[in-house]
Scaffold this active site. Structure first.
Site, mmCIF file in Angstrom:
data_model
loop_
_atom_site.group_PDB
_atom_site.id
_atom_site.type_symbol
_atom_site.label_atom_id
_atom_site.label_comp_id
_atom_site.label_asym_id
_atom_site.label_seq_id
_atom_site.Cartn_x
_atom_site.Cartn_y
_atom_site.Cartn_z
ATOM 1 N N LYS B 80 0.812 -1.231 0.016
ATOM 2 C CA LYS B 80 -0.162 0.118 0.015
ATOM 3 C C LYS B 80 0.939 1.314 -0.002
ATOM 4 O O LYS B 80 1.939 1.260 0.689
ATOM 5 C CB LYS B 80 -0.926 0.052 1.235
ATOM 6 C CG LYS B 80 -1.875 1.070 1.115
ATOM 7 C CD LYS B 80 -2.656 0.903 2.522
ATOM 8 C CE LYS B 80 -3.965 2.200 2.559
ATOM 9 N NZ LYS B 80 -4.967 2.028 3.781
ATOM 10 N N SER B 155 -9.801 1.834 2.962
ATOM 11 C CA SER B 155 -8.870 2.349 2.032
ATOM 12 C C SER B 155 -7.676 1.751 1.182
ATOM 13 O O SER B 155 -6.984 2.215 0.225
ATOM 14 C CB SER B 155 -8.099 3.470 2.832
ATOM 15 O OG SER B 155 -7.124 3.314 3.699
ATOM 16 N N SER B 179 -9.752 -0.431 7.122
ATOM 17 C CA SER B 179 -9.413 -0.101 5.686
ATOM 18 C C SER B 179 -8.426 -1.505 4.927
ATOM 19 O O SER B 179 -8.427 -1.469 3.992
ATOM 20 C CB SER B 179 -8.119 0.837 5.684
ATOM 21 O OG SER B 179 -9.098 2.160 5.732
#
Lengths: 91, 489
Positions: B80, B155, B179
């Site tokens: 990420k 996210s 997330s």
């Protein structure tokens, strides 16, 4: 509400354009209402929790590590001069 | 395609035995990205093909020399884009860090490299991890591989999408209020938020420190355990890292569980109530039906304080964010507005141009919750509600080994459907935030589908009970029968 938003925008040092101000004035009212739900719950004599895992302060030995070189530390700076970060003037 | 669909725990062995060439594997990963990325937009920064192939060739030489070692030797991994990677741009999905290249690796990235993993790309995410759909990214929304009109959750939407699209078998996400679990649920993958303090946050770009953890993501529970083995380690660079050694999570999966009597599973009634769609409820109940029996008892349990988890979470997360994001001043790194003026003017303009609307909204609301006259009413009160939630979980775990509920209250929604209504977006986190407030481990595994839209089952365990949580997840995964799913693209 407009005045509060202006004050918060200054405190947070985030400039807002007219369009954002219009949206956020509306949002703040709604989000405050959402936050206010916490008023329903009785928290008398309840201690606040800031950290979920109980840890004692961790100290490591006071030995110097390997710092970043000057070049590497300055590499991402948008403005620099003579081995220093160049900041906007304060006054 | 075949080698790309292999679970990481098999892939590693096949590579070390020489059955799979790392160069071929990386070539296939790259080809698949070239084929799908224009549809999915899961990647912010892809390493160059020549860099990746060079690394693959060097790794093959190590195998030939007999020097190859590591749990993930030659295995492709996605990271990420809020996790710092030395020499690879790390944007946090924001314009303000568009050109930021970290001079150091996050601890988890160091650990990945130590075990021989090959980092392929940095994945798309909501700006500063603030969102539940990956739509607030400065680099455009990621699309759900199961339905390109819909969001992959957020996210960590990019990390989930590269898994569901069959690009890589492992990815790292971060979970502040859901997330990792939300995108896992929306893409029929598996995502774990570990106990607070289990995995080092050093090098994770901060949003809300007291809530967030880096978490492993994969297409099955075993691979999640494998990745947790790699990243879970005490780190002196993170003041909240839990000292001591960690168990071997893979080893614990291969052993039967030792629980006195039957396994007690609590279905949290507050997580099945208002706001949960009928479709989601139906899939969860059907999955629980498959799970129960044979020494597994499922019973309803009420944790009444969870009703207040969402506002408490948002007050705490926004307050921490408003403080954390003060560092983006356009001086030491990141974007700076090209205007003349004094400090305040340049600082304010830099942030006006560098942050997107949702980030500004959260900074403003956090500033409000912390400001004079409101602190007691909002921030302090939220911290007290946090205590009540912790106590409710402690009580429930005295009776139950694990707690379950849906991961998401609704099915993956259409891109654009919620982005204009912040509160509707916040409501998506209603099932996930309480695990962050309580610091407990929680995982999402595939529970079933409505049409081609995935539904995730969330399982929560007491702090530091990842072994138990993964073991139970594996049992549930076997019973539900959904694993290693790749979306037809």
């Amino acid at each position: 509400m407009e005045k509060l938003l202006e004050h918060l925008s200054w405190l947070a040092r985030v400039k807002l354009c007219n369009y954002e101000r219009k949206l956020l004035v509306n949002d703040i009212a709604k989000i405050m209402e959402f936050f206010n739900r916490l008023g329903e719950i009785d928290v008398k004599d309840v201690e606040p929790t800031t950290h979920v895992i109980e840890l004692v302060s961790v100290f490591r030995e006071d030995k110097p590590g390997k710092p970043l070189s000057l070049d590497k530390a300055l590499k991402n700076a948008p403005s620099k001069e003579g081995g220093f970060f160049k900041a906007p003037r304060i006054l | 395609m075949d080698v790309l669909s292999k679970p990481a725990n098999e892939l590693g062995e096949l590579i070390l035995s020489g059955a799979i060439s790392i160069v071929d594997l990386i070539d296939k990963v790259y080809e698949r990205i070239m084929k799908l990325e224009s549809k999915v937009n899961a990647i912010i920064t892809l390493r160059s093909r020549s860099d990746l192939l060079k690394e693959a060739e060097n790794k093959e030489k190590e195998i030939k020399r007999g020097a190859a070692k590591g749990l993930l030797f030659g295995v492709p991994v996605a990271v990420k884009d809020n996790i710092s990677t030395k020499g690879i741009r790390t944007t946090c999905g924001s314009k303000i860090l568009e050109n930021y290249v970290p001079p150091y690796d996050a601890t988890v990235v160091k650990l990945l490299k130590k075990e021989g993993a090959i980092i392929i790309c940095k994945t798309n995410m909501d700006e500063f991890a603030m969102g539940s759909s990956t739509e607030t990214s400065y680099f455009g929304p990621t699309r759900n591989p199961w339905d390109l009109e819909r969001v992959p959750g957020g996210s960590s939407g990019g990390s989930a999408a590269v898994l569901a699209a069959g690009i890589v078998p492992l990815a790292l996400g971060s979970d502040t209020g859901g997330s990792v679990r939300c995108p896992a649920a929306f893409t029929a993958t598996v995502g774990l938020k570990p106990t607070y303090g289990l995995v080092s946050r050093y090098g994770l770009i901060a949003y809300a420190n007291s809530l967030e953890q880096i978490g492993p993501m994969a297409r099955n529970v075993t691979d999640v355990a494998l990745l947790l083995n790699v990243i879970s380690k005490y780190d002196e660079n993170d003041g909240t890292s839990i000292p001591g050694s960690r168990p071997d999570y893979m080893y614990s999966l291969s052993n039967p569980y030792h629980i006195k009597g039957s396994l007690k599973v609590g279905l949290v009634v507050e997580m099945m109530g208002e706001g949960v769609s009928d479709e989601v409820r139906k899939v969860i109940l059907r999955a629980l039906d498959k799970i129960s029996g044979e020494g597994i008892e499922i019973e309803e349990v009420s944790l009444s304080s969870l009703k207040y988890a969402l506002p408490a979470y948002y007050i705490i997360a926004m307050s921490e964010a408003s403080s954390n994001l003060a560092r983006y001043d356009g001086v030491r790194y990141g974007f700076r507005a090209k205007i003349d003026g004094d400090w305040n003017k340049v600082y304010m303009e830099t942030r006006a141009q560098g942050f997107g609307l949702e980030v500004k909204r959260r900074i403003i609301m956090g500033t409000f919750a912390l400001s004079a006259g409101y602190f007691d009413q909002y921030y302090l009160r939220a911290l007290k509600v946090r205590t009540l939630i912790l106590n409710d979980f402690r009580r429930a775990f005295k009776k139950f080994n694990v707690l379950v509920g849906p991961t998401m209250p609704i099915l993956p929604f259409k891109i654009g459907e919620k982005i204009k209504d912040p509160l509707a977006m916040y409501m998506c986190d209603i099932e996930t935030v309480s695990a962050n407030l309580a610091g407990i481990p929680a995982i999402s595994i595939p529970a079933g589908f409505i049409g081609n839209l995935p539904v995730g089952l969330q399982i929560m365990a007491p702090p530091l009970h990842e072994e138990l949580l993964l073991k139970i997840s594996k049992i549930f995964e076997d019973k539900i029968g959904l694993r290693n799913l790749i979306a037809p693209l």
